[in-house]
Design an enzyme around this catalytic site. Structure first.
Site, PDB file in Angstrom:
ATOM      1  N   ASP A 274       0.789  -1.236   0.000  1.00 25.06           N
ATOM      2  CA  ASP A 274       0.000   0.000   0.000  1.00 25.06           C
ATOM      3  C   ASP A 274       0.825   1.291   0.000  1.00 25.06           C
ATOM      4  O   ASP A 274       0.251   2.385   0.079  1.00 25.06           O
ATOM      5  CB  ASP A 274      -0.951   0.056   1.219  1.00 25.06           C
ATOM      6  CG  ASP A 274      -2.211  -0.752   0.973  1.00 25.06           C
ATOM      7  OD1 ASP A 274      -2.404  -1.203  -0.169  1.00 25.06           O
ATOM      8  OD2 ASP A 274      -3.003  -0.907   1.925  1.00 25.06           O
TER       9      ASP A 274
ATOM     10  N   HIS B  31      29.673   1.186  -2.530  1.00 24.38           N
ATOM     11  CA  HIS B  31      28.262   1.599  -2.526  1.00 24.38           C
ATOM     12  C   HIS B  31      27.635   1.419  -1.145  1.00 24.38           C
ATOM     13  O   HIS B  31      26.471   1.037  -1.026  1.00 24.38           O
ATOM     14  CB  HIS B  31      27.474   0.831  -3.592  1.00 24.38           C
ATOM     15  CG  HIS B  31      27.896   1.179  -4.988  1.00 24.38           C
ATOM     16  ND1 HIS B  31      27.685   0.368  -6.072  1.00 24.38           N
ATOM     17  CD2 HIS B  31      28.541   2.275  -5.480  1.00 24.38           C
ATOM     18  CE1 HIS B  31      28.174   0.939  -7.161  1.00 24.38           C
ATOM     19  NE2 HIS B  31      28.704   2.092  -6.827  1.00 24.38           N
TER      20      HIS B  31
ATOM     21  N   ASP C  82      29.455  10.734   0.058  1.00 26.45           N
ATOM     22  CA  ASP C  82      29.165  10.896  -1.368  1.00 26.45           C
ATOM     23  C   ASP C  82      27.687  11.255  -1.447  1.00 26.45           C
ATOM     24  O   ASP C  82      26.821  10.383  -1.276  1.00 26.45           O
ATOM     25  CB  ASP C  82      29.476   9.587  -2.109  1.00 26.45           C
ATOM     26  CG  ASP C  82      29.327   9.712  -3.624  1.00 26.45           C
ATOM     27  OD1 ASP C  82      28.682  10.679  -4.094  1.00 26.45           O
ATOM     28  OD2 ASP C  82      29.844   8.828  -4.338  1.00 26.45           O
TER      29      ASP C  82
ATOM     30  N   ASP D  89      26.757  15.520  -7.899  1.00 27.17           N
ATOM     31  CA  ASP D  89      27.397  14.278  -7.440  1.00 27.17           C
ATOM     32  C   ASP D  89      28.760  14.638  -6.853  1.00 27.17           C
ATOM     33  O   ASP D  89      29.708  14.887  -7.593  1.00 27.17           O
ATOM     34  CB  ASP D  89      27.537  13.323  -8.641  1.00 27.17           C
ATOM     35  CG  ASP D  89      28.086  11.963  -8.251  1.00 27.17           C
ATOM     36  OD1 ASP D  89      28.211  11.688  -7.039  1.00 27.17           O
ATOM     37  OD2 ASP D  89      28.399  11.170  -9.168  1.00 27.17           O
TER      38      ASP D  89
ATOM     39  N   HIS E 255      37.601   1.592  -9.506  1.00 33.38           N
ATOM     40  CA  HIS E 255      36.482   2.122 -10.303  1.00 33.38           C
ATOM     41  C   HIS E 255      36.984   3.151 -11.311  1.00 33.38           C
ATOM     42  O   HIS E 255      38.153   3.534 -11.301  1.00 33.38           O
ATOM     43  CB  HIS E 255      35.399   2.718  -9.387  1.00 33.38           C
ATOM     44  CG  HIS E 255      35.864   3.829  -8.475  1.00 33.38           C
ATOM     45  ND1 HIS E 255      36.102   5.106  -8.914  1.00 33.38           N
ATOM     46  CD2 HIS E 255      36.123   3.837  -7.138  1.00 33.38           C
ATOM     47  CE1 HIS E 255      36.477   5.859  -7.896  1.00 33.38           C
ATOM     48  NE2 HIS E 255      36.511   5.110  -6.798  1.00 33.38           N
TER      49      HIS E 255
ATOM     50  N   HIS F 261      32.148  10.097 -15.071  1.00 37.50           N
ATOM     51  CA  HIS F 261      30.935   9.754 -15.824  1.00 37.50           C
ATOM     52  C   HIS F 261      30.172  11.033 -16.126  1.00 37.50           C
ATOM     53  O   HIS F 261      30.283  12.018 -15.401  1.00 37.50           O
ATOM     54  CB  HIS F 261      30.067   8.750 -15.048  1.00 37.50           C
ATOM     55  CG  HIS F 261      29.677   9.208 -13.670  1.00 37.50           C
ATOM     56  ND1 HIS F 261      28.657  10.105 -13.448  1.00 37.50           N
ATOM     57  CD2 HIS F 261      30.185   8.913 -12.441  1.00 37.50           C
ATOM     58  CE1 HIS F 261      28.542  10.321 -12.142  1.00 37.50           C
ATOM     59  NE2 HIS F 261      29.465   9.627 -11.498  1.00 37.50           N
TER      60      HIS F 261
ATOM     61  N   HIS G 240      24.321   9.093 -13.354  1.00 40.58           N
ATOM     62  CA  HIS G 240      25.160   8.509 -14.406  1.00 40.58           C
ATOM     63  C   HIS G 240      24.416   8.844 -15.690  1.00 40.58           C
ATOM     64  O   HIS G 240      23.578   8.083 -16.150  1.00 40.58           O
ATOM     65  CB  HIS G 240      25.322   6.998 -14.225  1.00 40.58           C
ATOM     66  CG  HIS G 240      26.147   6.653 -13.020  1.00 40.58           C
ATOM     67  ND1 HIS G 240      26.380   5.370 -12.609  1.00 40.58           N
ATOM     68  CD2 HIS G 240      26.819   7.433 -12.137  1.00 40.58           C
ATOM     69  CE1 HIS G 240      27.143   5.377 -11.520  1.00 40.58           C
ATOM     70  NE2 HIS G 240      27.421   6.615 -11.217  1.00 40.58           N
TER      71      HIS G 240
ATOM     72  N   GLU H 116      36.508  11.770 -10.101  1.00 37.20           N
ATOM     73  CA  GLU H 116      36.337  11.151  -8.787  1.00 37.20           C
ATOM     74  C   GLU H 116      37.296  10.003  -8.488  1.00 37.20           C
ATOM     75  O   GLU H 116      36.876   8.858  -8.302  1.00 37.20           O
ATOM     76  CB  GLU H 116      34.902  10.674  -8.627  1.00 37.20           C
ATOM     77  CG  GLU H 116      34.359   9.813  -9.765  1.00 37.20           C
ATOM     78  CD  GLU H 116      32.948   9.298  -9.457  1.00 37.20           C
ATOM     79  OE1 GLU H 116      32.760   8.722  -8.374  1.00 37.20           O
ATOM     80  OE2 GLU H 116      32.054   9.470 -10.298  1.00 37.20           O
TER      81      GLU H 116
ATOM     82  N   TYR I 186      41.268   3.057  -1.591  1.00 37.50           N
ATOM     83  CA  TYR I 186      40.539   2.298  -0.565  1.00 37.50           C
ATOM     84  C   TYR I 186      41.443   1.159  -0.097  1.00 37.50           C
ATOM     85  O   TYR I 186      41.781   0.272  -0.889  1.00 37.50           O
ATOM     86  CB  TYR I 186      39.235   1.740  -1.145  1.00 37.50           C
ATOM     87  CG  TYR I 186      38.491   2.781  -1.965  1.00 37.50           C
ATOM     88  CD1 TYR I 186      37.597   3.672  -1.359  1.00 37.50           C
ATOM     89  CD2 TYR I 186      38.723   2.912  -3.343  1.00 37.50           C
ATOM     90  CE1 TYR I 186      36.948   4.649  -2.105  1.00 37.50           C
ATOM     91  CE2 TYR I 186      38.086   3.887  -4.087  1.00 37.50           C
ATOM     92  CZ  TYR I 186      37.201   4.762  -3.472  1.00 37.50           C
ATOM     93  OH  TYR I 186      36.570   5.728  -4.216  1.00 37.50           O
TER      94      TYR I 186
ATOM     95  N   ARG J 138      37.806   9.250  -1.147  1.00 34.82           N
ATOM     96  CA  ARG J 138      37.426   9.629  -2.523  1.00 34.82           C
ATOM     97  C   ARG J 138      37.146  11.127  -2.505  1.00 34.82           C
ATOM     98  O   ARG J 138      36.627  11.653  -1.515  1.00 34.82           O
ATOM     99  CB  ARG J 138      36.187   8.855  -2.996  1.00 34.82           C
ATOM    100  CG  ARG J 138      35.704   9.284  -4.379  1.00 34.82           C
ATOM    101  CD  ARG J 138      34.713   8.308  -5.029  1.00 34.82           C
ATOM    102  NE  ARG J 138      33.432   8.200  -4.355  1.00 34.82           N
ATOM    103  CZ  ARG J 138      33.067   7.198  -3.577  1.00 34.82           C
ATOM    104  NH1 ARG J 138      33.898   6.173  -3.371  1.00 34.82           N
ATOM    105  NH2 ARG J 138      31.884   7.177  -2.993  1.00 34.82           N
TER     106      ARG J 138
ATOM    107  N   GLU K  29      35.383  13.943  -5.152  1.00 33.81           N
ATOM    108  CA  GLU K  29      34.607  13.966  -6.405  1.00 33.81           C
ATOM    109  C   GLU K  29      34.011  15.350  -6.631  1.00 33.81           C
ATOM    110  O   GLU K  29      33.377  15.917  -5.741  1.00 33.81           O
ATOM    111  CB  GLU K  29      33.472  12.930  -6.314  1.00 33.81           C
ATOM    112  CG  GLU K  29      32.507  12.973  -7.487  1.00 33.81           C
ATOM    113  CD  GLU K  29      31.471  11.854  -7.454  1.00 33.81           C
ATOM    114  OE1 GLU K  29      31.121  11.400  -6.340  1.00 33.81           O
ATOM    115  OE2 GLU K  29      31.026  11.440  -8.535  1.00 33.81           O
TER     116      GLU K  29
HETATM  117  N1  GLY Z   1      27.392   8.765  -6.449  1.00 35.21           N
HETATM  118  C1  GLY Z   1      27.508   7.925  -7.555  1.00 35.21           C
HETATM  119  C2  GLY Z   1      28.803   8.045  -8.207  1.00 35.21           C
HETATM  120  O1  GLY Z   1      29.699   8.674  -7.677  1.00 35.21           O
HETATM  121  O2  GLY Z   1      29.009   7.595  -9.299  1.00 35.21           O
HETATM  122 MN    MN Z   2      30.048   9.918  -9.470  1.00 42.40          MN
HETATM  123 MN    MN Z   3      29.373  10.174  -6.211  1.00 40.67          MN
END
Ligand code: GLY
Ligand code: MN
Ligand code: MN
Length: 447
Positions: A33, A245, A262, A273, A352, A356, A363, A386, A390, A408, A410
């Site tokens: 619901d 993540h 982040d 971002d 990574h 992007h 993204h 970014e 780690y 990180r 970014e």
């Molecule tokens: N927050 C998602 C990324 O950094 O790609």
């Molecule tokens: Mn990003």
């Molecule tokens: Mn990010």
């Protein structure tokens, strides 16, 4: 702005005898619901600025004659929900068919209940139909049914469509290049995001919990009129930062550890971002500072590389080069620069990509390769830079003092004719700026 987007797409559609069918997103159930707050699909929003569910935009570059005399040809038809006072009492107000043309600038509004009977007539005669399949099964089935009916008309001399064209062609290419109006929204997102990251830095104390900072970010986004976080915020203290993540955001924040955040505001569905990493007690220790400065140098190398004519992948290459040299210098990697690139041993610490596209989707859409080569950067493109390092808390191949550090940094970068502009430059970034922001006192930023 949305009208201009439609006009631009219509021009392109006219060149390829293509009609477009662009539905918004469907409601998503959270649990019994209860639904998640509705968010329109990015393609639909880009072309309409309309945020009600159960709506579909149909673009017809050949136009259809209007019933009204002297009226212009109809090229944009919005199917939407009719007004219904009883239902609106429960589920919220609706714009309705009468107000939609003036309010949204579409040529015609029709009842969404008539969509599937109207579509074969509207799409008749077009060689191609722009439609993104694979998002909603039921919609895919209905569209296939429409195509089948159009094929049935072939005997009567009406050419059926020969292709379904994905929105990744012209529509996503338009979305990749941001206009000044879109950039104004993204700048607003950057401002709100700056306030949220500053509030987090100045409020954070050992003994607090990640969820308190998560709530502070969301509060800051919303109180400034943003639609909220552009994606689930990552608030990762200590070794949680090494889970890329991580979104549980429910651990205590320990003295002597770092906090990686982040998180970015969404303004009119345009995303920001940003990642910042700062000491929970306001002061980097020696190892944290060494890693932080290395990631910062890598980020700066990526940003400095970004200008018109440079390939997108050059950003990653520049940042990675700095990280590899630094990891060797710190003794965290063994071998030579060449051997580390060759055996990819850097992936233990940096696993990574560096960049992007950014826009309505975090993204964002737009091709990264053109003719099998990395795409060259052009003014109007917006993307992240970014890099990160780690170091797993259980990694016994490195000295104990390094373990559990995750950093990180970014930022969001716009390509300009001269080079680039960091849209998120107002957020503390150097060691000194970050330590100062941590000291600045919570109340100052909260009132
Ligand atoms: N927050 C998602 C990324 O950094 O790609
Ligand atoms: Mn990003
Ligand atoms: Mn990010």
């Amino acid at each position: 702005m949305y009208h201009k987007h439609r006009e631009r797409l219509l021009q392109q559609l006219a060149e390829s005898r293509t009609a477009a069918v662009i539905p918004t997103a469907s409601h998503k159930v959270r649990n019994h619901d209860c639904e998640y707050r509705f968010r329109p699909s990015s393609d639909f929003w880009y072309l309409t600025g309309f945020s009600e569910p159960e709506s579909v935009l149909v673009l017809l570059p050949d136009g259809i004659a209007s019933d009204e005399e002297d009226s212009k040809e109809i090229k944009s038809v919005l199917f939407l929900r009719e007004r219904n006072p009883q239902v609106e009492t429960w589920t919220g107000r609706r714009l309705g068919l009468e107000l939609a043309p003036d309010s949204l600038g579409v040529d015609e509004a029709r009842n969404i209940d008539e969509l599937w009977t109207a579509l074969p007539l509207l799409l008749k005669g077009y060689e191609r139909i722009m439609y993104r399949s694979g998002l909603e099964e039921e919609f895919d089935r209905e569209i296939n049914g429409v195509v089948k009916r159009l094929r049935g008309l072939a005997r009567g001399g009406i050419m059926p469509p020969i292709e379904l064209v994905d929105t990744a062609t012209s529509l996503h290419e338009l979305r990749l290049f941001k206009t000044d109006e879109e950039l104004a929204l993204m700048r607003r997102g950057a401002e709100i995001t700056a306030e949220a990251h500053r509030a987090a830095m100045s409020t954070c104390q050992p003994g607090m919990n990640e969820y308190e900072i998560d709530a502070l970010l969301e509060y800051t986004f919303r109180r400034r009129g943003s639609t909220g976080a552009a994606y689930t915020s990552i608030v990762a203290g200590g070794e949680n930062a090494c889970v890329l993540h991580y979104v549980e955001n429910n651990s205590p924040l320990q003295d002597g550890e770092l906090l990686l955040i982040d998180a970015g505001a969404e303004v009119d569905y345009y995303a920001t971002d940003v990642t910042r990493t700062f000491p929970i007690n306001g002061q980097f220790n020696e190892e944290q500072r060494a890693i932080y400065e290395l990631v910062l140098e890598a980020e700066q190398a990526g940003i400095d590389t970004a200008r018109p004519g440079v390939e997108h992948k050059a950003i990653h290459k520049a940042a990675l080069g700095v990280l590899v040299r630094g990891l060797l210098r710190l003794g965290l990697l063994e071998g030579t620069e060449e051997s580390v690139h060759e055996d990819q041993s850097f992936r233990r610490f940096f696993m990574h990509g560096t960049s992007h596209w950014l826009g309505l989707d975090v993204h964002d859409c737009g091709a990264y390769t053109v003719a099998e080569s990395s795409r060259q950067l052009e003014p109007g493109m917006v993307f992240t830079v970014e890099p990160g390092i780690y170091i797993d808390a259980d990694d016994e191949s490195v000295e104990a003092r390094w373990r559990g550090i995750g950093v990180r940094i970014e930022d969001d970068v716009l390509i300009t004719p001269e080079g680039n502009e960091v849209l998120t430059a107002g957020i503390p970034r150097s060691v000194q700026e970050v330590e100062d922001a941590c000291k600045s006192g919570a109340l100052e930023t909260m009132v």
